[in-house]
Write an enzyme that holds these catalytic residues in place. Structure first.
Site, PDB file in Angstrom:
ATOM      1  CE  LYS A  21      -2.902   3.233  -1.812  1.00  0.00           C
ATOM      2  NZ  LYS A  21      -2.686   4.762  -1.790  1.00  0.00           N
ATOM      3  CE1 TYR A  61       0.808   4.138   2.287  1.00  0.00           C
ATOM      4  CE2 TYR A  61      -1.304   3.415   3.569  1.00  0.00           C
ATOM      5  CZ  TYR A  61      -0.638   3.510   2.377  1.00  0.00           C
ATOM      6  OH  TYR A  61      -0.880   3.386   1.137  1.00  0.00           O
ATOM      7  CG  ASN A 124      -3.521   6.840  -4.659  1.00  0.00           C
ATOM      8  OD1 ASN A 124      -3.538   5.839  -3.754  1.00  0.00           O
ATOM      9  ND2 ASN A 124      -2.210   7.591  -4.354  1.00  0.00           N
ATOM     10  CG  HIS A 127       1.511   0.625  -1.402  1.00  0.00           C
ATOM     11  ND1 HIS A 127       2.093   1.898  -0.863  1.00  0.00           N
ATOM     12  CD2 HIS A 127       2.438  -0.182  -1.456  1.00  0.00           C
ATOM     13  CE1 HIS A 127       3.258   1.527  -0.366  1.00  0.00           C
ATOM     14  NE2 HIS A 127       3.559   0.216  -0.722  1.00  0.00           N
ATOM     15  CD  GLU A 138       5.978  -0.609   1.305  1.00  0.00           C
ATOM     16  OE1 GLU A 138       6.003  -1.316   0.299  1.00  0.00           O
ATOM     17  OE2 GLU A 138       6.188   0.547   1.538  1.00  0.00           O
TER      18      GLU A 138
HETATM   19  P1  DAT Z   1       2.851   6.661  -3.099  1.00  0.00           P
HETATM   20  O1  DAT Z   1       1.501   6.268  -2.654  1.00  0.00           O
HETATM   21  O2  DAT Z   1       2.759   7.079  -4.391  1.00  0.00           O
HETATM   22  O3  DAT Z   1       4.136   5.985  -2.714  1.00  0.00           O
HETATM   23  P2  DAT Z   1       3.261   8.261  -0.732  1.00  0.00           P
HETATM   24  O4  DAT Z   1       4.077   7.457   0.075  1.00  0.00           O
HETATM   25  O5  DAT Z   1       3.876   9.662  -0.664  1.00  0.00           O
HETATM   26  O6  DAT Z   1       2.554   8.012  -2.440  1.00  0.00           O
HETATM   27  O7  DAT Z   1       1.835   8.439   0.107  1.00  0.00           O
HETATM   28  C1  DAT Z   1       1.260   7.529   0.706  1.00  0.00           C
HETATM   29  C2  DAT Z   1      -0.378   7.747   0.265  1.00  0.00           C
HETATM   30  O8  DAT Z   1      -0.746   8.896   1.161  1.00  0.00           O
HETATM   31  C3  DAT Z   1      -0.460   8.019  -1.188  1.00  0.00           C
HETATM   32  O9  DAT Z   1      -0.557   7.080  -2.003  1.00  0.00           O
HETATM   33  C4  DAT Z   1      -1.941   8.797  -0.855  1.00  0.00           C
HETATM   34  C5  DAT Z   1      -1.693   9.377   0.321  1.00  0.00           C
HETATM   35  N1  DAT Z   1      -1.113  11.040   0.503  1.00  0.00           N
HETATM   36  C6  DAT Z   1       0.115  11.215   0.064  1.00  0.00           C
HETATM   37  N2  DAT Z   1       0.217  12.621   0.212  1.00  0.00           N
HETATM   38  C7  DAT Z   1      -0.964  12.984   0.446  1.00  0.00           C
HETATM   39  C8  DAT Z   1      -1.604  14.377   0.706  1.00  0.00           C
HETATM   40  N3  DAT Z   1      -0.746  15.556   0.592  1.00  0.00           N
HETATM   41  N4  DAT Z   1      -2.827  14.553   0.934  1.00  0.00           N
HETATM   42  C9  DAT Z   1      -3.694  13.314   1.079  1.00  0.00           C
HETATM   43  N5  DAT Z   1      -3.269  12.184   0.745  1.00  0.00           N
HETATM   44  C10 DAT Z   1      -1.778  12.018   0.600  1.00  0.00           C
HETATM   45 MG    MG Z   2       4.878   5.360  -0.829  1.00  0.00          MG
END
Ligand code: DAT
Ligand code: MG
Length: 162
Positions: A21, A61, A124, A127, A138
């Site tokens: 990212k 997303y 974080n 991805h 994706e």
């Molecule tokens: P991952 O990236 O581990 O697959 P995800 O698909 O649940 O996680 O979410 C996508 C991204 O969105 C994640 O990397 C960071 C952001 N995100 C997820 N939950 C969040 C939250 N509660 N507050 C802020 N950002 C969040």
């Molecule tokens: Mg995810």
């Protein structure tokens, strides 16, 4: 490793979409992050640095549309270049998720990318696709078929998988 190829990928193999990212690119961790997947034994079959258009970010997303963090997430992922990758290997999707670590770096295990390099959920670093359907979706969003390496059997593969 299976010799039985279908569409350029052995049937025992899996592909996953991974992206460094904008925070990872800005902080100079592209090489470090790629290195961690290489060391694990996965095979890099697609790689490009790119600026993500807003429409692509919203599609990528899409499952999070309507959530409170969605707009910030799209803004973040489009804020600077990312490095998009496709990694291939046995169990590559789960393996990559394990290399990356839990979504919230505050809970990511040490030794994972997020557990070693990140602090909070909105920064974080990486991805990784969360399952076979999202991986296929994706990869299709970010790469044309001709941009991916096909039928590549490395000499070292027999030392990675029996
Ligand atoms: P991952 O990236 O581990 O697959 P995800 O698909 O649940 O996680 O979410 C996508 C991204 O969105 C994640 O990397 C960071 C952001 N995100 C997820 N939950 C969040 C939250 N509660 N507050 C802020 N950002 C969040
Ligand atoms: Mg995810």
């Amino acid at each position: 490793m299976s010799e039985n190829l279908s569409g350029g990928i052995a049937v025992s193999q899996e592909r996953t979409f991974v992206a460094v990212k904008p925070d990872g690119v800005e902080r100079g961790y592209v090489g470090e992050i790629i290195s961690r997947f290489e060391r694990r034994g996965l095979k890099l079959v697609g790689l490009k640095q790119m600026q993500v258009p807003v429409e692509l970010a919203e599609r990528h997303y899409g499952e999070h549309k309507g959530k409170p963090f969605f707009d910030g997430l799209v803004k973040f992922i489009t804020s600077g270049p990312i490095v998009a990758m496709v990694w291939e290997g046995k169990g590559a999707i789960t393996l990559a998720r394990n290399v990356i670590g839990a979504t919230n770096p505050a809970q990511s295990a040490p030794g994972t990318i997020r557990g070693d390099l990140a602090v909070e959920i909105g920064r974080n670093m990486v991805h990784g696709s969360d399952g076979p359907e999202s991986a296929a979706r994706e990869i299709g969003l970010f790469f044309k078929d001709e941009e991916l390496i096909k039928d590549w059997n490395r000499a070292v593969d027999k030392w990675v998988c029996e």
